[in-house]
Motif scaffolding. Structure first.
Motif, PDB file in Angstrom:
ATOM      1  N   ASP A 389       0.860  -1.187   0.000  1.00 61.99           N
ATOM      2  CA  ASP A 389       0.000   0.000   0.000  1.00 61.99           C
ATOM      3  C   ASP A 389       0.895   1.237   0.000  1.00 61.99           C
ATOM      4  O   ASP A 389       1.627   1.481   0.957  1.00 61.99           O
ATOM      5  CB  ASP A 389      -0.892  -0.023   1.245  1.00 61.99           C
ATOM      6  N   ASN A 390       0.849   1.998  -1.097  1.00 60.17           N
ATOM      7  CA  ASN A 390       1.651   3.224  -1.167  1.00 60.17           C
ATOM      8  C   ASN A 390       0.913   4.433  -0.624  1.00 60.17           C
ATOM      9  O   ASN A 390       1.416   5.559  -0.659  1.00 60.17           O
ATOM     10  CB  ASN A 390       2.125   3.493  -2.596  1.00 60.17           C
ATOM     11  N   GLY A 391      -0.305   4.196  -0.120  1.00 61.42           N
ATOM     12  CA  GLY A 391      -1.069   5.266   0.502  1.00 61.42           C
ATOM     13  C   GLY A 391      -1.930   6.060  -0.434  1.00 61.42           C
ATOM     14  O   GLY A 391      -2.813   6.807   0.006  1.00 61.42           O
ATOM     15  N   SER A 392      -1.725   5.928  -1.751  1.00 65.48           N
ATOM     16  CA  SER A 392      -2.519   6.718  -2.698  1.00 65.48           C
ATOM     17  C   SER A 392      -3.246   5.870  -3.727  1.00 65.48           C
ATOM     18  O   SER A 392      -4.360   6.178  -4.129  1.00 65.48           O
ATOM     19  CB  SER A 392      -1.610   7.737  -3.424  1.00 65.48           C
ATOM     20  N   GLY A 393      -2.626   4.764  -4.132  1.00 62.88           N
ATOM     21  CA  GLY A 393      -3.240   3.924  -5.145  1.00 62.88           C
ATOM     22  C   GLY A 393      -3.958   2.732  -4.536  1.00 62.88           C
ATOM     23  O   GLY A 393      -4.126   2.631  -3.309  1.00 62.88           O
ATOM     24  N   PRO A 394      -4.356   1.798  -5.387  1.00 60.57           N
ATOM     25  CA  PRO A 394      -5.032   0.588  -4.892  1.00 60.57           C
ATOM     26  C   PRO A 394      -4.088  -0.252  -4.024  1.00 60.57           C
ATOM     27  O   PRO A 394      -2.878  -0.240  -4.216  1.00 60.57           O
ATOM     28  CB  PRO A 394      -5.416  -0.161  -6.175  1.00 60.57           C
ATOM     29  N   ILE A 395      -4.662  -0.960  -3.100  1.00 58.08           N
ATOM     30  CA  ILE A 395      -3.891  -1.858  -2.231  1.00 58.08           C
ATOM     31  C   ILE A 395      -3.683  -3.169  -2.971  1.00 58.08           C
ATOM     32  O   ILE A 395      -4.644  -3.775  -3.467  1.00 58.08           O
ATOM     33  CB  ILE A 395      -4.617  -2.085  -0.904  1.00 58.08           C
ATOM     34  N   GLN A 396      -2.445  -3.613  -3.043  1.00 59.86           N
ATOM     35  CA  GLN A 396      -2.110  -4.874  -3.684  1.00 59.86           C
ATOM     36  C   GLN A 396      -1.860  -5.937  -2.610  1.00 59.86           C
ATOM     37  O   GLN A 396      -1.272  -5.655  -1.557  1.00 59.86           O
ATOM     38  CB  GLN A 396      -0.863  -4.719  -4.557  1.00 59.86           C
ATOM     39  N   VAL A 397      -2.293  -7.157  -2.895  1.00 59.78           N
ATOM     40  CA  VAL A 397      -2.171  -8.264  -1.951  1.00 59.78           C
ATOM     41  C   VAL A 397      -1.492  -9.441  -2.644  1.00 59.78           C
ATOM     42  O   VAL A 397      -1.845  -9.777  -3.786  1.00 59.78           O
ATOM     43  CB  VAL A 397      -3.542  -8.694  -1.398  1.00 59.78           C
ATOM     44  N   ASP A 398      -0.526 -10.038  -1.962  1.00 61.72           N
ATOM     45  CA  ASP A 398       0.150 -11.225  -2.478  1.00 61.72           C
ATOM     46  C   ASP A 398       0.149 -12.278  -1.372  1.00 61.72           C
ATOM     47  O   ASP A 398       0.418 -11.968  -0.208  1.00 61.72           O
ATOM     48  CB  ASP A 398       1.582 -10.885  -2.883  1.00 61.72           C
ATOM     49  N   THR A 399      -0.184 -13.516  -1.739  1.00 63.32           N
ATOM     50  CA  THR A 399      -0.211 -14.586  -0.736  1.00 63.32           C
ATOM     51  C   THR A 399       1.207 -15.025  -0.407  1.00 63.32           C
ATOM     52  O   THR A 399       2.034 -15.238  -1.290  1.00 63.32           O
ATOM     53  CB  THR A 399      -1.012 -15.795  -1.245  1.00 63.32           C
ATOM     54  N   ALA A 400       1.491 -15.170   0.897  1.00 60.26           N
ATOM     55  CA  ALA A 400       2.828 -15.565   1.349  1.00 60.26           C
ATOM     56  C   ALA A 400       2.940 -17.061   1.558  1.00 60.26           C
ATOM     57  O   ALA A 400       4.045 -17.616   1.554  1.00 60.26           O
ATOM     58  CB  ALA A 400       3.180 -14.832   2.637  1.00 60.26           C
ATOM     59  N   THR A 401       1.814 -17.742   1.748  1.00 58.49           N
ATOM     60  CA  THR A 401       1.814 -19.191   1.939  1.00 58.49           C
ATOM     61  C   THR A 401       0.710 -19.809   1.110  1.00 58.49           C
ATOM     62  O   THR A 401      -0.269 -19.137   0.737  1.00 58.49           O
ATOM     63  CB  THR A 401       1.604 -19.565   3.419  1.00 58.49           C
ATOM     64  N   ASN A 402       0.861 -21.102   0.858  1.00 56.79           N
ATOM     65  CA  ASN A 402      -0.088 -21.811   0.022  1.00 56.79           C
ATOM     66  C   ASN A 402      -1.142 -22.546   0.836  1.00 56.79           C
ATOM     67  O   ASN A 402      -1.801 -23.444   0.327  1.00 56.79           O
ATOM     68  CB  ASN A 402       0.668 -22.811  -0.879  1.00 56.79           C
ATOM     69  N   TRP A 403      -1.285 -22.206   2.108  1.00 59.86           N
ATOM     70  CA  TRP A 403      -2.305 -22.852   2.916  1.00 59.86           C
ATOM     71  C   TRP A 403      -3.012 -21.824   3.787  1.00 59.86           C
ATOM     72  O   TRP A 403      -2.465 -20.761   4.090  1.00 59.86           O
ATOM     73  CB  TRP A 403      -1.707 -23.972   3.778  1.00 59.86           C
ATOM     74  N   VAL A 404      -4.210 -22.185   4.173  1.00 64.33           N
ATOM     75  CA  VAL A 404      -5.025 -21.307   5.009  1.00 64.33           C
ATOM     76  C   VAL A 404      -4.716 -21.593   6.474  1.00 64.33           C
ATOM     77  O   VAL A 404      -4.657 -22.754   6.887  1.00 64.33           O
ATOM     78  CB  VAL A 404      -6.523 -21.507   4.727  1.00 64.33           C
ATOM     79  N   ARG A 405      -4.530 -20.550   7.243  1.00 60.54           N
ATOM     80  CA  ARG A 405      -4.286 -20.707   8.676  1.00 60.54           C
ATOM     81  C   ARG A 405      -5.620 -20.734   9.400  1.00 60.54           C
ATOM     82  O   ARG A 405      -6.375 -19.754   9.378  1.00 60.54           O
ATOM     83  CB  ARG A 405      -3.417 -19.566   9.209  1.00 60.54           C
ATOM     84  N   HIS A 406      -5.902 -21.882   9.990  1.00 57.12           N
ATOM     85  CA  HIS A 406      -7.118 -22.037  10.800  1.00 57.12           C
ATOM     86  C   HIS A 406      -6.677 -22.025  12.253  1.00 57.12           C
ATOM     87  O   HIS A 406      -6.078 -22.969  12.750  1.00 57.12           O
ATOM     88  CB  HIS A 406      -7.810 -23.352  10.436  1.00 57.12           C
ATOM     89  N   MET A 407      -6.948 -20.948  12.938  1.00 56.86           N
ATOM     90  CA  MET A 407      -6.494 -20.759  14.318  1.00 56.86           C
ATOM     91  C   MET A 407      -7.653 -20.980  15.283  1.00 56.86           C
ATOM     92  O   MET A 407      -8.753 -20.435  15.073  1.00 56.86           O
ATOM     93  CB  MET A 407      -5.897 -19.366  14.496  1.00 56.86           C
TER      94      MET A 407
END
Length: 554
Positions: A389-407
């Motif tokens: 997030d550069n604070g002005s444009g769209p927020i970009q998201v990238d997945t860091a892991t290939n699994w879902v964390r179920h807590m």
């Protein structure tokens, strides 16, 4: 090897005996025989002199060598036994016997005994130097070690004889027992340390401690006399090692104990008694003692030394060494009672890990105990992502892991010593965040619609959107008769009647009707999400604990 001159007897035939003269005591008689003239008119046999006949002999000079052997290993020196006394952790006054042996064949003068670092130690001497030890004389000295003195015992006694000064070394450290019984409602903390290295498809977990650090958060209610004693102890021992009982594992000895006993009989199961360790006998905060034990059996403990006195009805508990890094805090109110509190950090920790009787699925235990509601049991499902997030444009998201964390959080309430002990060993076996296990959801996640035969590798269930949202999942089929069946679902599809068909990795192995099913739930492959586990000791004999867990790739 020293050269010597001597004489050796000549045999009747003129043959020489061995040219080596030994000072070994075992050959002393033979040496004397060799160096003695032959006796005229006697024949030597194994049983002594028998047949008489004329024997000619005499003495003649030879050169030989003095062969050092067994004699020189023990004799012609001063022995101090034992030369080193290792006290370990000293929790009570001790007495040790020390022998000094003059292994010379002549008398020797003990001119003095020098000492250093002997505060709190007393060496009782049979005779005060200067004194002569007769040839081969042995004397017994008595060393008394008091609990009063410096925390580190590092003493040296030097026995001064002509030409040599053998030493007696005494090492150890003094430990003061914290004698007061804590209030119920305290916390016990077990702390591991795990290094987790993430990757896109998995994570690597490294345990950095072999055993958890154990700590007790105690609170004590003291009267004025106890307060005075507690202040004295904590003033001098604030940064040193205390001996503290594991009060949750205390056992009453209703019949008391008799002086001279070397075995204390009681049930040692479900408690952390250890070989070559210490136990506490407690009658009151003014009548107590720490005892050394050698071995632990299911029916009691063997003492290293016999009991010195009779004990009335008392209590026995494991004893641990602990420090109070933040000291002891005291609070005084309007009444005459004082509240003392402190955190006792155990110094000698041990791994008690044991998976117990839990069933195994794919090589790991399944936690088949339902979670107790200790506090709110929450769940959160999320994926680890990187946010740009550069604070002005769209927020970009990238997945860091290939699994879902179920807590999730799981809770335990145990009301028996056996239950608490089994839970403790199972938690130890997890090693904090390192070792994973299977956790059923205990929710009716699937409803089976068609009876199942043992050779079947499919399940027909009510629709939940499995083909759309899930891939490989693990399940537990819980039958009404208590049978638990574990299976892996590889994929799902939709039937013509709207139900979903789930394909299993293998045959289910058990036949059952749909009416026999209590519930079917998903199982998660999880690990603890914290390296610190707290046992809340409530009423006497009850423990509660809430633990955060997180799903992790298998």
């Amino acid at each position: 090897m020293a050269a010597i001159s001597g004489q050796i007897g000549r045999s009747p035939t003129g043959q020489e005996a061995s040219p080596y003269l030994s000072n070994d005591l075992n050959s002393y008689a033979w040496q004397s025989y060799q160096t003695t003239p032959w006796i005229a008119g006697a024949e030597v046999k194994a049983g002594g002199y028998s047949t008489f006949r004329t024997i000619h002999g005499g003495l003649w000079a030879i050169s030989g060598q003095d062969s050092k052997a067994f004699f020189w290993d023990f004799y012609n020196r001063i022995h101090v036994q034992p030369g080193t006394i290792t006290l370990g952790n000293l929790t009570s006054s001790q007495t040790r016997n020390v022998t000094v042996w003059n292994a010379y064949v002549v008398s020797k003068l003990l001119s003095s005994i020098a000492s250093s670092g002997t505060e709190g130690l007393t060496l009782t001497q049979p005779q005060v130097p200067p004194t002569y030890f007769a040839a081969m004389e042995e004397r017994t000295y008595q060393l008394n070690i008091s609990t009063n003195g410096p925390p580190i015992v590092d003493a040296i006694y030097v026995f001064s004889f002509p030409g040599e000064s053998p030493k007696l070394l005494v090492t150890g450290r003094r430990v003061v027992i914290w004698p007061f019984v804590p209030e119920t409602g305290y916390d016990e903390t077990m702390s591991w340390k795990t290094d987790i290295i993430d990757s896109f498809n998995n994570e690597q977990r490294l345990a950095l401690r072999e055993a958890p650090r154990q700590a007790f958060s105690h609170k004590f209610i003291l009267d004025e006399s106890q307060f005075s004693r507690a202040k004295a102890i904590s003033t001098q021992w604030a940064h040193r090692v205390y001996g503290i009982a594991v009060w949750a594992e205390v056992t009453p000895l209703m019949n008391g104990l008799t002086a001279g006993a070397t075995f204390i009989s009681f049930d040692t199961s479900n408690a952390d008694y250890r070989d070559n360790d210490l136990i506490l006998l407690w009658v009151s905060d003014t009548q107590l003692a720490a005892l050394e034990i050698t071995t632990v059996t299911p029916t009691g403990v063997n003492l290293k030394l016999p009991l010195e006195t009779n004990w009335p009805k008392c209590y026995v508990a494991p004893l641990r060494f602990a420090r109070t890094f933040s000291g002891i805090e005291y609070k005084r109110s309007s009444n005459r009672y004082i509240t003392a509190s402190g955190v006792f950090e155990v110094t000698q920790n041990k791994d008690l890990g044991d998976n117990g009787a839990y069933p195994l699925y794919r090589g790991k235990p399944v936690l088949t105990d339902r979670s107790a509601v200790v506090s709110d049991l929450s769940e959160r499902i999320a994926r680890t992502i990187d946010i740009f997030d550069n604070g002005s444009g769209p927020i970009q998201v990238d997945t860091a892991t290939n699994w879902v964390r179920h807590m999730q959080t799981i809770g335990f309430i145990k009301n028996t010593r056996a239950g608490i002990w089994a839970l403790r060993k199972w938690i130890h076996a997890r090693r904090g965040k390192q070792r994973a296990f299977w956790l059923p959801s205990w929710n009716t996640d699937l409803v089976i619609q068609v009876d199942v035969i043992n050779t079947s590798n499919v399940l027909v269930v009510s629709p939940i959107g499995y083909p759309l949202y899930y891939g490989v999942k693990d399940i537990m089929v819980h039958l009404k008769n208590g049978t638990k069946i574990f299976a892996r679902i590889l994929s799902g599809g939709t039937n013509t009647d709207g139900n979903e068909i789930l394909t299993l990795s293998s045959q289910i192995g058990t036949s059952f009707a749909k009416t026999d099913v209590d519930f079917v739930c998903f199982m998660s492959h999880v690990r603890f999400d914290a390296d610190q586990i707290v046992f809340s000791h409530k009423d006497v004999g009850q423990v509660a604990s809430t633990i955060a867990v997180s799903e992790t790739p298998e």
